[in-house]
Design a protein around this motif. Sequence first.
Motif, PDB file in Angstrom:
ATOM      1  N   LEU A 195      46.418  33.454  81.484  1.00 28.66           N
ATOM      2  CA  LEU A 195      45.337  32.617  81.992  1.00 28.66           C
ATOM      3  C   LEU A 195      45.066  31.473  81.027  1.00 28.66           C
ATOM      4  O   LEU A 195      44.625  31.705  79.888  1.00 28.66           O
ATOM      5  N   PRO A 196      45.306  30.240  81.433  1.00 27.33           N
ATOM      6  CA  PRO A 196      45.000  29.112  80.551  1.00 27.33           C
ATOM      7  C   PRO A 196      43.494  28.886  80.476  1.00 27.33           C
ATOM      8  O   PRO A 196      42.763  29.125  81.443  1.00 27.33           O
ATOM      9  N   LEU A 197      43.037  28.447  79.316  1.00 26.70           N
ATOM     10  CA  LEU A 197      41.627  28.125  79.126  1.00 26.70           C
ATOM     11  C   LEU A 197      41.501  26.615  78.973  1.00 26.70           C
ATOM     12  O   LEU A 197      42.146  26.014  78.129  1.00 26.70           O
ATOM     13  N   ARG A 198      40.685  26.010  79.808  1.00 29.09           N
ATOM     14  CA  ARG A 198      40.460  24.568  79.718  1.00 29.09           C
ATOM     15  C   ARG A 198      39.085  24.242  80.261  1.00 29.09           C
ATOM     16  O   ARG A 198      38.474  25.031  80.997  1.00 29.09           O
ATOM     17  N   GLU A 199      38.588  23.100  79.896  1.00 33.66           N
ATOM     18  CA  GLU A 199      37.295  22.658  80.401  1.00 33.66           C
ATOM     19  C   GLU A 199      37.416  22.329  81.886  1.00 33.66           C
ATOM     20  O   GLU A 199      38.379  21.703  82.325  1.00 33.66           O
TER      21      GLU A 199
END
Length: 228
Positions: free
Chosen positions: A176-180
């Motif tokens: 799971l990528p984390l980004r704003e």
Amino acid sequence: MTLPITPITEDDIAQYLANTPGFFERHAELLASVTFASPHGQRAVSLHERQAEMLREKIKLLEQRVMEMVRHSGENTAIAAKMHQWARQLAGVRWAAEVPQAVEQGIRTLFDVPQVALRVWGVAPAHLNAPFTQGVSEDVRAFASSLTAPFCGPNLGFEATAWLPDAQEARSLALLPLREGAIDSAESPAFGLVVLASHDAQRFEASMGTDFLVRMAELASSALSRLQ
């Protein structure tokens, strides 16, 4: 000159009957005399009986679909309740440095995921030496930023699996990528990656639905953004 006679085909008969709805009204005795082999045995059944069997089969299939819908609805409701509980737990974390542990623990306990690990980068100076920032290469950062949806599938030896407590037992993964903002915002680079792993090769497969994983990633991103 005698013109050749074109033989009548089954399609011709079917088209005639479809275009002549009054045929069986004028020849009602045919409905009683026509028989078919029953799929449930060797006996012959009438047209009416065969239609009734087909109707029962359709009803049975519809009942099975309804039961599946009810089961999935119950499962989705349970997952939504767990997601809400997890969100409350994350919102209640007082110190930013404790958020990564809360994210991992919540996923393990609430969603029954055997192994969970995460890393974040681009954090504030106070967190640069924290365990959750270590072991992140430029390749991992680039890979995380390339993801606009959760990756689900077999463990192909991704570098990020080294963060897991027991990488050898990880047979299927969800990354799971984390980004704003939204997870599919390709313009926004990732600032972290969450790894979910299971010893069950079918737990995370490529064809599975990812709606809840997307929500999980976006919720984790929001909570972990406190580290920046």
